[in-house]
Structure formats: C-alpha cells, structure tokens
Design an enzyme around this catalytic site. Structure first.
Site, mmCIF file in Angstrom:
data_model
loop_
_atom_site.group_PDB
_atom_site.id
_atom_site.type_symbol
_atom_site.label_atom_id
_atom_site.label_comp_id
_atom_site.label_asym_id
_atom_site.label_seq_id
_atom_site.Cartn_x
_atom_site.Cartn_y
_atom_site.Cartn_z
ATOM 1 N N ARG A 62 -22.714 -15.291 9.752
ATOM 2 C CA ARG A 62 -22.201 -16.405 8.967
ATOM 3 C C ARG A 62 -20.698 -16.331 8.718
ATOM 4 N NH1 ARG A 62 -27.337 -15.944 8.288
ATOM 5 N NH2 ARG A 62 -26.811 -13.762 8.317
ATOM 6 N N THR A 63 -20.213 -15.156 8.348
ATOM 7 C CA THR A 63 -18.806 -15.103 7.968
ATOM 8 C C THR A 63 -17.933 -15.374 9.183
ATOM 9 O OG1 THR A 63 -19.402 -13.536 6.248
ATOM 10 C CG2 THR A 63 -17.063 -13.769 6.731
ATOM 11 N N LYS A 90 -10.478 3.630 22.370
ATOM 12 C CA LYS A 90 -9.757 4.724 23.052
ATOM 13 C C LYS A 90 -9.098 5.655 22.041
ATOM 14 C CE LYS A 90 -8.243 1.678 26.837
ATOM 15 N NZ LYS A 90 -7.035 1.084 27.441
ATOM 16 N N ARG A 112 -13.147 -7.663 8.654
ATOM 17 C CA ARG A 112 -14.329 -7.045 8.028
ATOM 18 C C ARG A 112 -14.389 -5.599 8.483
ATOM 19 N NH1 ARG A 112 -20.361 -9.381 7.863
ATOM 20 N NH2 ARG A 112 -19.374 -10.487 6.153
ATOM 21 N N HIS A 140 -16.263 -9.053 -1.314
ATOM 22 C CA HIS A 140 -16.402 -10.073 -0.271
ATOM 23 C C HIS A 140 -15.966 -11.395 -0.923
ATOM 24 C CE1 HIS A 140 -17.706 -12.263 3.103
ATOM 25 N NE2 HIS A 140 -18.927 -11.787 3.271
HETATM 26 C C1 NCD Z 1 -23.186 -10.130 3.320
HETATM 27 C C2 NCD Z 1 -22.144 -9.065 3.601
HETATM 28 O O1 NCD Z 1 -21.690 -8.918 4.729
HETATM 29 O O2 NCD Z 1 -21.778 -8.414 2.638
HETATM 30 N N1 NCD Z 1 -23.324 -11.041 4.359
HETATM 31 C C3 NCD Z 1 -22.528 -12.150 4.412
HETATM 32 O O3 NCD Z 1 -21.358 -12.072 4.637
HETATM 33 N N2 NCD Z 1 -23.090 -13.324 4.143
HETATM 34 C C4 NCD Z 1 -24.468 -9.580 2.830
HETATM 35 C C5 NCD Z 1 -25.204 -8.544 3.618
HETATM 36 O O4 NCD Z 1 -24.804 -8.127 4.707
HETATM 37 O O5 NCD Z 1 -26.264 -8.133 3.130
#
Ligand code: NCD
Length: 319
Positions: A62-63, A90, A112, A140
């Site tokens: 999703r993100t 590497k 991320r 997040h």
């Molecule tokens: C979450 C995350 O990555 O923290 N997912 C997201 O971005 N919607 C939740 C998760 O991974 O459980």
C-alpha cells in the site's frame, strides 16, 4: 491557537515524524487531502516534471503503491529503484547511495527501512525532501495522516475519539504515531489492548500522560469487552520481523502468534456506528468474514492513502 498555516509552509519539508507538524499543519494537510479527493482534475498536472525516488528496504504494497499511483495520477514520474538489485547488495553504505541519488536531482525521496531513525539520517544527509514511509518500530507518519483522515471521514471530528488500539503495540510503528497524533485532539480516550509481551513502550505512555491523554491498558482476553465500549478499533498484526532473532524471539512469537483474532461473534454487542480499522496487511487477526460487514473500514482506509499522499506530494513539491 497556533499561527495560521499557508500552503507555502510545506514547500520542500521533510516528513520524518508526526511530531514534526503542528496540529494546525496536520489539519491543513487533512483539508488539502479532502480537496484532492473532491477535485482530482485540479491536481492532474501538479507533479509535471517532478520525479520521486522510492527507497524501500522493507516490503510494501500500500505505501509504495499509493505513493507511486499518487505521483502518476498527478503526471509525475517515479524512478524504478529496486534495493535488492542496487549496489547496496555489493556493500555500499546507505550514505553513499543516497548522496548519489541526490546528485541526480530528483524532487523527493520516500524511504522505508527496518531500522528506527533511518529516515532522519537520510533527511540529514541530503538536501531534497525526505518522507518517512516507516522506520523500524518507530513511526509511520503518512499512515497516521491517512488514519486521521479516515477517522474524520467516519465520525466528522477528531475530538472526543473513543478508540481501542489492539495487537502488536510494542513493535507496530502505526500505533505509535497514531497515539501521539490523537493525543493532540480534545478529550480522546484510548484503550490499548495487547498481549503482555507486546504492550505499548513505557516512554510513549509517559508522553501520553504528559499530554493528559485518557488511556488504559488491557489484556487480549478483554478485547470483546473493550470494543463494546468504543466506537473504533484499530487492529494491527504481530510484527514477526521485529522480534529478536534466536530462542527468546521464537519463544515469544509462538506465544502470541494466532493468539488473537477478531471474529464476527465478537461483534454482536458493538455500537451500530462501530468501525474496524487496520493499516494492513492483515494476516490472522481479523476473520475474513468481517470484510463484507458494515464494520470493516480497512479497504476504504487504504484508498484514503492515495488522497493523503497526493496531498503531501502536492504540498511538498510545489514550485
Ligand atoms: C504497516 C507498516 O508497514 O508499518 N503497513 C502499512 O504501511 N500499511 C503495518 C504492518 O506492516 O503491519
């Protein structure tokens, strides 16, 4: 009352922590996302000539997907950067990788990473705006913005929210930033429901106390009782990947995995306006039979991610 917020305040800003914004700024972003949702055509060219670099060191559906879609729907471009095929494999340092990307002059980096603090590290190293798309168990912030947007959509206001936040509250970054964000609004009541091993970090609860948030902690066996009294539950999955490696982690994971599952049966006494949120992915913590009930809000919540991310890109990358 803080200072009046204007669009220009967001130009080239980093989004590392939800704490980086004032409440007025958060409200501005939510209102801007509403505009984006209502008038998509007005933003159809907002990202013309702009390039986003997604740096995803952890899996994402999703993100990463909603950031990319947001960029494409606004006529922007996205670099196809695959960490697994990059020189990081590497042995190149993260600093060298991001300094190189900076030299190519993209407009924004979305990152991320499994380590807490990585987004802050990159934001300090490069001069282009950096968005934290999740750093370890820390925060997040863009998920939190879409969570707030969804809560506002459900119940019109962010004041007097009565919510249960359940699941992995120790390693889940989304409960951390959400609780801190809700703490800013009037009279919120949070019920934290988790197994003993996965309780909210004590330092975060200390912060909530300082902000005079009304919260309580419950064991998982009390989930049904708790949701009968709340208007929302925010479920989360066990963050297996963040448990310590080795016997201790394995032992604790075995104890908590599959220990909780929200079932249809548990919803028989909830309030009519009750809704279930989840940042997704959900694994075993929500019975799939719930997906088609009026209580399920998680797919709508995921859809809201696109409006929030379009709004953020439009605000940060403005000329
Ligand atoms: C979450 C995350 O990555 O923290 N997912 C997201 O971005 N919607 C939740 C998760 O991974 O459980």
């Amino acid at each position: 009352m803080g200072k009046r917020v204007i669009k220009e305040d967001f130009r080239r800003r980093d989004i590392v922590s939800i704490e980086d914004f004032s409440t007025e700024e958060i409200n501005y972003i939510l209102e801007h996302a509403e505009k984006v949702e209502k008038n998509p055509m007005e933003f159809a060219n907002s990202m013309t000539g702009k390039i986003m670099v997604p740096l995803f060191f952890e899996n994402s559906t999703r993100t990463v997907g909603s950031f990319q879609i947001a960029m494409l729907k606004m006529n922007g471009k996205v670099l196809d950067f695959d960490v697994d095929r990059s020189s990081i494999q590497k042995g190149e340092t993260l600093k060298d990788t991001v300094k190189t990307i900076e030299a190519y002059e993209p407009d924004i980096i979305v990152v991320r990473h499994s380590d807490d603090g990585t987004a802050r590290f990159i934001a300090d190293v490069v001069d282009i705006p950096v968005i934290n798309a999740g750093d370890g168990k820390n925060q997040h912030p863009t998920q939190t913005l879409l969570d707030l947007y969804s809560i506002k959509q459900i119940r019109k206001s962010l004041d007097n929210v009565n919510i249960a936040i359940a699941g992995d509250l120790k390693y889940g970054r989304t409960p951390h930033s959400l609780a801190l964000a809700l703490a800013r609004y009037e009279n919120c009541k949070i019920s934290f429901v988790s197994p003993e091993y996965l309780k909210m970090p004590r330092d975060l609860l200390k912060k909530l106390k300082e902000k005079r948030v009304n919260f309580e902690e419950y064991g998982l066996e009390e989930l049904e009782k708790v949701i009968n009294q709340t208007e929302l539950v925010y479920m989360t999955r066990v963050q297996r990947e963040r448990f310590p490696e080795g016997p201790e982690g394995d032992f604790e994971y075995k104890k908590v995995s599959r220990q909780y599952c929200l079932t249809l049966d548990m919803l028989k006494n909830v309030k009519p306006e009750f809704r279930i949120m989840h940042p997704l992915p959900k694994v075993t913590e929500i019975d799939p039979k719930i997906d088609d009930t009026k209580y399920a809000y998680f797919f709508k919540q995921a859809k809201n991610g696109v409006y929030i991310r379009k709004a953020l890109l439009d605000l940060i990358c403005q000329n």
